[in-house]
Motif scaffolding. Structure first.
Motif, PDB file in Angstrom:
ATOM      1  N   GLY A 374     -55.115  23.467 -21.932  1.00 12.54           N
ATOM      2  CA  GLY A 374     -54.064  22.618 -21.310  1.00 12.54           C
ATOM      3  C   GLY A 374     -53.275  21.413 -22.859  1.00 12.54           C
ATOM      4  N   ILE A 375     -54.659  21.157 -23.351  1.00 10.30           N
ATOM      5  CA  ILE A 375     -54.313  20.626 -24.840  1.00 10.30           C
ATOM      6  C   ILE A 375     -53.832  20.711 -25.399  1.00 10.30           C
ATOM      7  N   VAL A 376     -53.996  21.627 -25.819  1.00 11.22           N
ATOM      8  CA  VAL A 376     -53.061  22.747 -26.948  1.00 11.22           C
ATOM      9  C   VAL A 376     -51.513  22.762 -26.351  1.00 11.22           C
ATOM     10  N   CYS A 377     -51.673  23.103 -25.344  1.00  7.61           N
ATOM     11  CA  CYS A 377     -50.267  23.461 -24.969  1.00  7.61           C
ATOM     12  C   CYS A 377     -49.754  22.007 -25.099  1.00  7.61           C
ATOM     13  N   ALA A 378     -50.131  20.892 -24.436  1.00  9.08           N
ATOM     14  CA  ALA A 378     -49.831  19.183 -24.935  1.00  9.08           C
ATOM     15  C   ALA A 378     -49.080  19.205 -25.851  1.00  9.08           C
ATOM     16  N   PHE A 379     -50.105  19.362 -26.795  1.00  7.42           N
ATOM     17  CA  PHE A 379     -49.709  19.016 -28.138  1.00  7.42           C
ATOM     18  C   PHE A 379     -48.268  19.564 -28.746  1.00  7.42           C
ATOM     19  N   ARG A 380     -48.702  20.875 -28.453  1.00  6.43           N
ATOM     20  CA  ARG A 380     -47.909  21.218 -28.505  1.00  6.43           C
ATOM     21  C   ARG A 380     -46.021  21.386 -28.650  1.00  6.43           C
ATOM     22  N   ILE A 381     -46.043  20.484 -27.420  1.00  7.40           N
ATOM     23  CA  ILE A 381     -44.601  21.069 -27.075  1.00  7.40           C
ATOM     24  C   ILE A 381     -43.877  19.385 -26.663  1.00  7.40           C
ATOM     25  N   ASN A 382     -45.181  18.567 -26.785  1.00 13.51           N
ATOM     26  CA  ASN A 382     -44.679  17.378 -27.724  1.00 13.51           C
ATOM     27  C   ASN A 382     -44.441  17.164 -30.104  1.00 13.51           C
ATOM     28  N   ALA A 383     -45.289  18.365 -30.309  1.00 10.35           N
ATOM     29  CA  ALA A 383     -44.638  17.983 -31.286  1.00 10.35           C
ATOM     30  C   ALA A 383     -43.868  18.921 -31.370  1.00 10.35           C
ATOM     31  N   ALA A 384     -43.104  19.396 -30.449  1.00 14.16           N
ATOM     32  CA  ALA A 384     -41.920  20.360 -30.394  1.00 14.16           C
ATOM     33  C   ALA A 384     -40.281  18.906 -30.208  1.00 14.16           C
ATOM     34  N   LYS A 385     -41.079  17.881 -29.614  1.00 13.89           N
ATOM     35  CA  LYS A 385     -40.135  17.464 -28.684  1.00 13.89           C
ATOM     36  C   LYS A 385     -39.930  16.532 -29.633  1.00 13.89           C
ATOM     37  N   ASN A 386     -41.116  15.998 -30.469  1.00 14.05           N
ATOM     38  CA  ASN A 386     -41.046  15.168 -31.607  1.00 14.05           C
ATOM     39  C   ASN A 386     -39.577  15.610 -32.300  1.00 14.05           C
ATOM     40  N   GLN A 387     -40.409  17.007 -33.067  1.00 14.42           N
ATOM     41  CA  GLN A 387     -39.065  17.664 -34.395  1.00 14.42           C
ATOM     42  C   GLN A 387     -37.116  17.490 -33.654  1.00 14.42           C
ATOM     43  N   GLU A 388     -36.903  17.479 -31.786  1.00 10.78           N
ATOM     44  CA  GLU A 388     -35.981  18.078 -32.064  1.00 10.78           C
ATOM     45  C   GLU A 388     -35.740  16.317 -31.719  1.00 10.78           C
ATOM     46  N   TRP A 389     -36.394  15.272 -31.096  1.00 14.37           N
ATOM     47  CA  TRP A 389     -35.942  13.809 -31.758  1.00 14.37           C
ATOM     48  C   TRP A 389     -35.507  13.559 -33.025  1.00 14.37           C
ATOM     49  N   MET A 390     -36.412  13.961 -33.612  1.00  8.20           N
ATOM     50  CA  MET A 390     -35.997  13.672 -35.634  1.00  8.20           C
ATOM     51  C   MET A 390     -34.666  14.420 -36.095  1.00  8.20           C
ATOM     52  N   LYS A 391     -34.578  15.825 -35.355  1.00  7.13           N
ATOM     53  CA  LYS A 391     -33.256  16.573 -35.722  1.00  7.13           C
ATOM     54  C   LYS A 391     -31.965  15.677 -34.773  1.00  7.13           C
ATOM     55  N   VAL A 392     -32.663  15.242 -33.740  1.00  6.62           N
ATOM     56  CA  VAL A 392     -30.752  14.254 -33.624  1.00  6.62           C
ATOM     57  C   VAL A 392     -31.040  13.059 -34.039  1.00  6.62           C
ATOM     58  N   GLU A 393     -31.747  12.289 -34.261  1.00  7.30           N
ATOM     59  CA  GLU A 393     -31.552  11.209 -34.507  1.00  7.30           C
ATOM     60  C   GLU A 393     -31.019  11.070 -36.580  1.00  7.30           C
ATOM     61  N   HIS A 394     -31.268  12.247 -37.012  1.00  8.83           N
ATOM     62  CA  HIS A 394     -30.798  12.854 -38.079  1.00  8.83           C
ATOM     63  C   HIS A 394     -29.504  13.646 -38.064  1.00  8.83           C
ATOM     64  N   LYS A 395     -29.283  13.669 -37.854  1.00 10.48           N
ATOM     65  CA  LYS A 395     -28.040  14.178 -37.234  1.00 10.48           C
ATOM     66  C   LYS A 395     -27.268  12.983 -37.007  1.00 10.48           C
ATOM     67  N   GLU A 396     -27.262  11.658 -36.961  1.00  8.00           N
ATOM     68  CA  GLU A 396     -26.256  10.442 -35.935  1.00  8.00           C
ATOM     69  C   GLU A 396     -26.217   9.559 -36.756  1.00  8.00           C
ATOM     70  N   SER A 397     -27.689   9.772 -37.321  1.00  6.58           N
ATOM     71  CA  SER A 397     -27.568   8.504 -38.992  1.00  6.58           C
ATOM     72  C   SER A 397     -26.588   9.210 -40.179  1.00  6.58           C
ATOM     73  N   PHE A 398     -26.576  10.644 -39.852  1.00  3.96           N
ATOM     74  CA  PHE A 398     -25.433  10.865 -41.391  1.00  3.96           C
ATOM     75  C   PHE A 398     -23.749  11.083 -40.522  1.00  3.96           C
ATOM     76  N   HIS A 399     -23.776  11.046 -39.501  1.00 10.67           N
ATOM     77  CA  HIS A 399     -21.967  11.461 -38.887  1.00 10.67           C
ATOM     78  C   HIS A 399     -21.771  10.363 -37.981  1.00 10.67           C
TER      79      HIS A 399
END
Length: 410
Positions: A374-399
């Protein structure tokens, strides 16, 4: 509370001790699930801590009544645990909110990251909390040199009431840093069910729940079986407090090293280390006969050292992790810690009296393995969510939809 909980089965007997502890954890869990979040929102974290801790005294006082008046032993123990459990769900939910708010402000004022702030303050909290637990667990054995159960529980009741009074002097929690003025208003019923919704809707919370469940089962196994049977027969009831004091002592010692370590290797490896500690306890107790374990006498201390390591992770790293993963849903997230760990303990205290050692230990071992996954899965899911959030922020800041020019805001 933890000092007298460790004596429940030894002093009240397996049947009443199990029922009392089970009632404590059932009401603890229901309180966190149904009413704690709404009450914390209504009264604030500080006054919820004051009120919750004051009501919590009923649980400690129930041991005194049960020891003093044999005829009301059962109702005193059950009613006291019901009131205490309800208070505990409210108290620990409020503590999570208070802790999260202070961490936010400390990070802002000190220049630390939020993760460093939660690790550092989590270590401070864990060392103070379990440090005083060491003193009171030692006292639970030391005081027997001067009197009976009534004397011991009188001292503990007075201490509990004094602590509740001192809580009034604690500063009010700071305001949240995030702007919540524009948040959608929630009805009282919505606030009451926030914890359940988070558990159902957020897969990270469900995976993290495995660790909380393991902790609840493992601590019940230690309190009910290892304390109540193995240690009681090995070194005597009077010395249970000395043995159980090892757990908070080790937890206190490990709090700051783990705080530093999480800043180097992250929180997930430390969380897994806590799981392994409880797994080893279960395997050893199941693998060795009771006579072999009892023959170790004070050598059983190694089980409590492992338990202390797991406890340090739960009190420090675990709570820092929850604050990091759910920064905008602190009250619901910490309520879920209570719901899952408390619910597991409640089930264990009612179930374990009817099970043999093999069944109890196997349940704890399986829960520990699942917690690691469970710990391994929770941290992997959280890392994926953070990467997705960063992609959205990156797009918004450049467009900018109103301006086709590329900006340099990112």
């Amino acid at each position: 509370v933890t000092a007298v909980l460790g004596l429940a089965s030894a002093n009240l007997g397996d049947e009443l001790g199990g029922v009392q502890s089970g009632t404590l954890y059932i009401t603890y869990t229901l309180s966190a699930l149904i009413i704690a979040t709404g009450l914390v929102h209504k009264l604030g974290a500080k006054w919820s801590l004051v009120c919750g801790l004051s009501l919590y005294c009923a649980y400690v006082a129930s041991f005194l009544l049960a020891a003093k008046v044999e005829s009301i032993k059962w109702p005193a123990a059950i009613i006291g645990s019901g009131i205490g459990g309800t208070a505990a769900g409210w108290l620990w939910t409020a503590q999570g909110v208070y802790f999260g708010r202070v961490c936010e402000h400390y990070a802002l004022d000190s220049g630390m990251s939020k993760q460093e702030s939660t690790s550092w303050l989590g270590a401070i909290f864990a060392s103070i909390y379990v440090g005083f637990e060491v003193v009171l667990r030692l006292a639970s054995s030391f005081l027997y040199d001067f009197g009976s159960d009534v004397f011991v529980y009188t001292i503990f009741t007075i201490t509990a009431i004094a602590c509740a009074g001192l809580m009034v002097l604690v500063p009010k929690e700071p305001a949240p840093i995030e702007d919540v003025a524009s948040a959608k208003p929630m009805s009282p019923m919505e606030r009451l069910t926030q914890a359940g919704k988070l558990l159902v809707n957020d897969s990270r919370m469900r995976w993290v729940a495995g660790f909380e469940i393991m902790f609840g089962l493992a601590t019940s196994f230690i309190n009910f079986y290892i304390n109540g049977t193995i240690v009681k027969n090995a070194v005597g009831k009077k010395n249970i407090g000395y043995m159980t004091a090892v757990i908070p002592a080790v937890a206190t010692v490990m709090a700051f090293p783990y705080s530093k370590l999480t800043n180097i290797i992250g929180k997930a490896p430390v969380m897994i280390c806590g799981c392994v500690s409880y797994l080893v306890i279960a395997v050893v107790v199941v693998g060795l006969s009771d006579s072999t374990l009892e023959g170790m006498k004070w050598g059983l201390i190694f089980l409590y050292i492992l338990g202390g390591n797991g406890r340090s992770v739960f009190e420090g790293t675990n709570k820092a992790m929850v604050a990091d993963l759910f920064p905008e849903q602190k009250s619901a997230a910490f309520a879920n810690v209570i719901i899952t760990s408390g619910g597991a303990s409640a089930v264990a205290f009612f179930l374990f009296p009817s099970l043999d050692k093999l069944a109890m230990g196997s349940i704890v071992a399986v829960a520990a393995v699942e917690a690691i996954v469970g710990i391994v899965c929770a941290f992997r899911i959280n890392a994926a969510k953070n990467q997705e959030w960063m992609k959205v922020e990156h797009k918004e800041s450049f467009h900018d939809p109103d301006d086709n020019d590329v900006t340099l805001d990112a």
